[in-house]
Every structure is written in structure tokens, then in C-alpha cells.
Design an enzyme around this catalytic site. Structure first.
Site, PDB file in Angstrom:
ATOM      1  N   ASP A   1       0.853  -1.195   0.000  1.00 19.80           N
ATOM      2  CA  ASP A   1       0.000   0.000   0.000  1.00 19.80           C
ATOM      3  C   ASP A   1       0.883   1.236   0.000  1.00 19.80           C
ATOM      4  OD1 ASP A   1      -2.624   1.356   0.217  1.00 19.80           O
ATOM      5  OD2 ASP A   1      -1.845   2.011   2.151  1.00 19.80           O
TER       6      ASP A   1
ATOM      7  N   GLU B   1       0.709   5.723   0.422  1.00 15.80           N
ATOM      8  CA  GLU B   1      -0.044   6.932   0.730  1.00 15.80           C
ATOM      9  C   GLU B   1       0.602   8.066  -0.058  1.00 15.80           C
ATOM     10  OE1 GLU B   1      -2.739   6.610   2.278  1.00 15.80           O
ATOM     11  OE2 GLU B   1      -2.444   4.690   3.285  1.00 15.80           O
TER      12      GLU B   1
ATOM     13  N   GLU C   1      -6.208  18.446   2.561  1.00 12.62           N
ATOM     14  CA  GLU C   1      -7.082  17.278   2.439  1.00 12.62           C
ATOM     15  C   GLU C   1      -6.309  15.975   2.603  1.00 12.62           C
ATOM     16  OE1 GLU C   1      -6.349  18.881  -1.797  1.00 12.62           O
ATOM     17  OE2 GLU C   1      -6.702  19.656   0.227  1.00 12.62           O
TER      18      GLU C   1
ATOM     19  N   HIS D   1      -4.277  11.146   5.962  1.00 14.31           N
ATOM     20  CA  HIS D   1      -3.125  10.377   6.427  1.00 14.31           C
ATOM     21  C   HIS D   1      -2.609  10.806   7.791  1.00 14.31           C
ATOM     22  CE1 HIS D   1      -3.281   9.308   2.275  1.00 14.31           C
ATOM     23  NE2 HIS D   1      -2.727  10.407   1.841  1.00 14.31           N
TER      24      HIS D   1
ATOM     25  N   HIS E   1      -5.582   6.545   7.414  1.00  8.36           N
ATOM     26  CA  HIS E   1      -4.924   5.686   6.446  1.00  8.36           C
ATOM     27  C   HIS E   1      -3.442   5.603   6.785  1.00  8.36           C
ATOM     28  CE1 HIS E   1      -8.163   5.112   3.451  1.00  8.36           C
ATOM     29  NE2 HIS E   1      -8.604   6.246   3.948  1.00  8.36           N
TER      30      HIS E   1
ATOM     31  N   ASP F   1      -2.589  -0.743   6.667  1.00  4.55           N
ATOM     32  CA  ASP F   1      -3.494  -1.122   5.575  1.00  4.55           C
ATOM     33  C   ASP F   1      -2.997  -2.369   4.857  1.00  4.55           C
ATOM     34  OD1 ASP F   1      -5.091   0.976   6.235  1.00  4.55           O
ATOM     35  OD2 ASP F   1      -4.815   2.106   4.388  1.00  4.55           O
TER      36      ASP F   1
END
Length: 228
Positions: A7, A9, A52, A57, A150, A155
Site C-alpha cells: 500500500d 499513501e 485534504e 493520512h 490511512h 493497511d
């Protein structure tokens, strides 16, 4: 068979518009079992973190300022994944960003066929149903209570459990070492089933047992059931 659940970010949605990777998390599987080996790296995106993205995160400019740039960790990341199949939820998004970063470094791109997309798997298995990671955790009764923001490594750990359900069910004693403290051998061969506390009751009836004995008697003295 080696697989890597992965994963990322990012600061946004499009690397061609200046968005960058800020975190990579990966979990190694061998024979669908966690080995305890992980890859986790925060990355300085060399740009301001949009508000945002910070909300999603929880990673801000001050935290990321002293982290290495992708150019400093790209080769180590490639060394970790090797030629393993990459298990990714919405693989097109992560591969797009990773290949952009690798291209800017002049490093080899990740082939699209190296990725297995669990989002696509979920949509095929449960057409018309929600297929987000959170939705799949609810469907498979997987605890994701720690997922308030997140995070790439968390994740990846959760996705590993979802992936095993999508391919047919979690393995016994799967437990990811980074979450439960347990480990397994690289090939998963160190797991052995425990004996049942209470043996199962026989399921064969007296009538079925008698019929089987009569059938075996007709086979003669060389019948397999009469040996050993």
C-alpha cells in the site's frame, strides 16, 4: 510462492500534476502465510502536504521534512519486492505512482502484470456490493479498529487478511507478526494442527459399517482394507 501485500499513501491523485508518495508499507507472504518481514518507509514528498491529504493520512510537513526522499529509498524498495506478485487494493493507483517515482529515478518500472488487484477480485466475487477495504473487513469480520487514519503498513496488514479471504479463507494461525507478535516459517511449514479437545463422534451408522464389511469380504484376502 512469494507475494508482497503493498500500500502507498500520497499527497493527491496524480503524479503528473506534482503529487508524490509519502509512505510505503508492505508485508511479505510465503505460501499465503506471513513471514514477519515487512517494508515500511515514510518519504519526504519535496512539496507541501495539501490539507485534504493531511486529513486522510495525518502526515504533515513537519513530520515528513527529515524523512528520506524517494530517490534515496527507491532501490531498497525494489530490492524488497523483487519479482514477487504484488497484492494491492486498487492496483492501478499505486502502480501509477510507484512507476512515476521510479521513472524519475531512472529505475526499472514495475510491470502491470506483476500486480494482483484485490479491488477487482472483490468486485467480481461480490458484484454490486461495496468493495472498499473497510467494507471487505466488515464482510469478512476482520478487525480494523486501529484504522482511524490511512496508514500504509497497517493497511497492508489488513489487506493481507482480506486477500486470504478472497482466495478462499484465512490460513490457520495466519497472525501477522507485526500485529500479534507471532511468527511463522518462511514457507509456512512450521504450523501443525492441534488435536481436538473432544474427538468427533463417528458419523458412520451400524448399517453402513455392516455393508462396508460385507463389501470388503467379497474382495478376497488381497483387499487393501485387510492389510496393515
Amino acid at each position: 510462492m512469494r507475494e508482497v501485500v503493498l500500500d502507498t499513501e500520497t499527497t493527491g491523485f496524480d503524479p503528473q500534476s506534482g503529487d508524490r508518495i509519502v509512505e510505503i508499507g508492505a508485508v511479505e507472504l510465503m505460501g499465503h502465510m506471513a513471514t514477519g518481514k515487512t517494508y515500511h518507509q515514510y518519504i519526504n514528498p519535496e512539496r507541501a502536504m495539501p490539507e485534504e491529504a493531511f486529513q486522510v493520512h495525518g502526515l504533515g510537513d513537519e513530520f515528513l521534512r527529515d524523512k528520506p526522499k524517494f530517490a534515496e529509498v527507491g532501490q531498497a524498495f525494489l530490492d524488497f519486492i523483487g519479482d514477487a506478485k504484488l497484492i494491492i487494493h486498487n492496483a492501478a493507483f499505486d502502480i501509477k505512482f510507484l512507476n512515476a517515482e521510479l521513472k524519475w529515478m531512472g529505475l526499472p518500472q514495475i510491470p502491470w502484470e506483476q500486480a494482483i488487484d484485490t479491488l477487482e477480485m472483490a468486485r467480481k466475487r461480490f458484484p454490486g456490493s461495496p468493495a472498499s477495504l473497510d467494507a471487505l473487513c466488515r464482510r469478512f469480520n476482520i478487525d480494523n479498529g486501529a484504522r482511524t487514519l490511512h496508514g500504509a503498513l497497517l493497511d497492508s496488514e489488513i489487506l493481507a487478511e482480506v486477500y486470504l479471504e478472497l482466495i478462499g479463507g484465512r490460513q490457520p494461525d495466519f497472525g501477522l507478526s507485526t500485529r500479534s507478535g507471532s511468527t511463522s516459517g518462511a514457507d509456512g511449514d512450521d504450523w501443525t494442527p492441534r488435536p481436538r479437545a473432544t474427538p468427533l463422534k463417528p458419523r458412520i451408522t451400524e448399517k453402513e459399517a455392516a455393508a462396508h464389511a460385507e463389501f470388503v469380504a467379497k474382495l478376497g484376502d488381497d483387499a487393501l482394507w485387510l492389510k496393515g
